[in-house]
Design a protein around this motif. Structure first.
Motif, short mmCIF file in Angstrom:
data_model
loop_
_atom_site.label_atom_id
_atom_site.label_comp_id
_atom_site.label_asym_id
_atom_site.label_seq_id
_atom_site.Cartn_x
_atom_site.Cartn_y
_atom_site.Cartn_z
N THR A 94 0.84 -1.19 0.00
CA THR A 94 0.00 0.00 0.00
C THR A 94 0.87 1.24 0.00
N ASP A 95 0.29 2.35 -0.42
CA ASP A 95 0.98 3.64 -0.33
C ASP A 95 0.70 4.33 0.99
N ASN A 96 -0.19 3.77 1.81
CA ASN A 96 -0.44 4.34 3.13
C ASN A 96 0.79 4.20 4.02
N PRO A 97 0.94 5.08 5.01
CA PRO A 97 2.00 4.89 6.00
C PRO A 97 1.88 3.52 6.65
N GLN A 303 9.80 13.85 14.06
CA GLN A 303 8.42 14.33 14.05
C GLN A 303 7.52 13.43 14.90
N VAL A 304 7.69 12.13 14.79
CA VAL A 304 6.86 11.20 15.56
C VAL A 304 7.14 11.36 17.05
N ASN A 305 8.40 11.39 17.44
CA ASN A 305 8.73 11.54 18.86
C ASN A 305 8.23 12.87 19.40
N SER A 306 8.35 13.92 18.61
CA SER A 306 7.86 15.24 19.03
C SER A 306 6.35 15.22 19.19
N LEU A 376 0.75 5.57 21.56
CA LEU A 376 0.68 4.71 20.38
C LEU A 376 -0.55 5.04 19.52
N TYR A 377 -1.69 5.17 20.17
CA TYR A 377 -2.92 5.48 19.44
C TYR A 377 -2.81 6.82 18.74
N GLU A 378 -2.32 7.83 19.43
CA GLU A 378 -2.23 9.16 18.85
C GLU A 378 -1.19 9.22 17.73
N THR A 379 -0.19 8.36 17.77
CA THR A 379 0.76 8.27 16.66
C THR A 379 0.05 7.78 15.40
N THR A 385 -4.16 11.41 9.87
CA THR A 385 -4.63 12.76 9.53
C THR A 385 -3.56 13.58 8.83
N GLY A 386 -2.30 13.15 8.91
CA GLY A 386 -1.19 13.92 8.35
C GLY A 386 -0.63 14.95 9.30
N GLU A 387 -1.19 15.03 10.52
CA GLU A 387 -0.74 16.05 11.48
C GLU A 387 0.75 15.93 11.80
N ILE A 388 1.24 14.70 11.86
CA ILE A 388 2.64 14.49 12.24
C ILE A 388 3.59 15.14 11.23
N TYR A 389 3.21 15.12 9.97
CA TYR A 389 4.11 15.63 8.93
C TYR A 389 4.24 17.15 8.95
N ASP A 390 3.37 17.82 9.72
CA ASP A 390 3.44 19.27 9.84
C ASP A 390 4.34 19.74 10.98
N ILE A 391 4.84 18.81 11.78
CA ILE A 391 5.66 19.17 12.95
C ILE A 391 7.08 19.52 12.49
N ASP A 392 7.62 20.57 13.06
CA ASP A 392 9.00 20.96 12.77
C ASP A 392 9.94 19.99 13.48
N PRO A 393 10.79 19.25 12.74
CA PRO A 393 11.71 18.30 13.39
C PRO A 393 12.65 18.95 14.39
N GLU A 394 12.87 20.27 14.26
CA GLU A 394 13.75 20.98 15.20
C GLU A 394 13.20 20.94 16.61
#
Length: 412
Positions: A94-97, A303-306, A376-379, A385-394
């Protein structure tokens, strides 16, 4: 299955906090507890043995009216031949994460198994719109107990504990090696039970097709900063799941000792996290192939850890005392080897291991299991939702506390 044995005086003293007794727990200590108090009884019955996990997984699968869950045996444990299960939600093609969650690689780190089972149950049964969004947009493989042999309950004098290692002898002849070939450095006696076994979490190699042979004899016994050898069936089962899924994110759940948040914040850690376990400049070469961290996977790791850090800080959360796990360079761990194969990673090191510096008792364990479940659930939801990809890795590098001092119980 439960096993019973005696151990040395030193090991008995090390487990003195779990001795039965009638004394009530004293008030919280500074740093804030709860701490296990002298004489306080700690019951381990809440944690699952392998047979109980098998039964609960089968019950969930039988009640799956939505045909969401695929339950598969991906291997068996070294000594008792317990099945090692993976719960699959979605298609690997799949192309899904794609997310691979693994827990209890060490037998005395049971909280992750409890959180993983709750997650499996919710993903299978719930019709909540967010659960449906996860199932529609993320593929999830969950391996809830990688080391069932180590999850056995051992009786140590009057207390109980779990074995960290698997239960396996070194058999060089199995690999075509001379009988006097030294064992991998991570094979030895378990500190609690005294039984031989491997630290499965040092048995990984970034070459996922690696198989120990006489040509590799000069690599033994190896070092902690070098890859392992896939000599345990548990590590090979994990590797097989990774190879099938080729996940974008690998999450490994552990427990650890007690720490304060930082040198300036003496709150007792509920969780330490980490998104990098191999140095960016470290190149692991084997059989003509170089393995190194990719910038893309490292960015997603941060991003995931943040994201988990931010989620667990929200509102009046009891889970705000979070910091980064110390920097390490460990390509022989599951996290290390998989990150060298382009997977983003997250390490959970939740407080609550079965020893004086970590165990929290029944109530505290329940709270920490809830913390893991939420993270885990919120990850999964953040990926859906794509929310994680908007987080600044810094954020990972600049905002999450680090340098957490390790501490022991003030009452011992």
């Amino acid at each position: 299955m439960k096993r019973f044995l005696g151990v040395s005086l030193a090991a008995t003293m090390a487990l003195s906090v779990v001795l039965p007794g009638g004394a009530a727990a004293e008030p919280q200590s500074k740093p804030n507890g709860p701490w296990i108090q002298p004489g306080q009884q700690v019951m381990l019955e809440r944690f699952m043995e392998p047979d109980e996990l098998h039964e609960k997984l089968e019950q969930i699968a039988e009640r799956d009216r939505h045909d969401r869950l695929e339950l598969e045996v991906v291997g068996h444990s070294a000594e008792y031949d317990y099945p090692i299960y993976v719960a699959k939600f979605g298609d690997a093609d799949t192309d899904n994460p794609k997310v691979f969650l693994q827990t209890q690689i060490h037998g005395d780190e049971q909280g992750g198994t409890e959180a993983a089972l709750s997650l499996i149950h919710n993903l299978t049964m719930s019709n909540n719109k967010d659960v449906r969004k996860i199932l529609d947009n993320v593929t999830v493989y969950i391996l809830p107990m990688l080391n069932p042999d180590g999850s056995e309950t051992f009786e140590v004098e009057q207390g109980q504990s779990k074995q960290r290692r698997n239960l396996q002898e070194w058999t060089p002849e199995e690999w075509g090696l001379d009988a006097d070939t030294p064992a991998p450095w991570y094979h030895g006696e378990d500190a609690v039970s005294g039984e031989l076994g491997y630290d499965v979490n040092r048995d990984f190699h970034p070459d996922l097709s690696f198989e120990l042979s006489p040509e590799d004899a000069d690599l033994l016994p190896g070092l902690g900063t070098e890859p392992g050898f896939y000599v345990t069936p548990e590590a090979r089962a994990s590797r097989d799941v990774f190879e099938e899924l080729q996940p974008d994110l690998f999450i490994d759940h552990h427990h650890r000792y007690s720490n304060t948040v930082s040198e300036d914040d003496d709150r007792l850690n509920t969780l330490q996290i980490l998104g990098q376990v191999v140095d960016e400049d470290n190149v692991v070469s084997y059989d003509g192939v170089d393995y190194q961290l990719s910038e893309e996977s490292l960015e997603l790791s941060k991003q995931v850890n943040s994201h988990v850090y931010q989620v667990l800080q929200k509102g009046n959360s009891p889970f705000g005392a979070i910091s980064l796990f110390p920097e390490v360079d460990l390509p022989g761990t599951a996290l290390g080897s998989y990150s060298l194969n382009d997977a983003a990673i997250m390490l959970y090191e939740t407080r609550g291991q079965q020893h004086p510096g970590g165990h929290t008792g029944q109530k505290g364990s329940g709270m920490l299991i809830q913390q893991s479940y939420i993270g885990l659930y919120e990850t999964l939801l953040g990926l859906a939702t794509g929310e994680i990809y908007d987080i600044d890795p810094e954020f990972y590098d600049t905002e999450i506390p680090r340098n957490s001092p390790r501490i022991g119980p003030p009452n011992l």
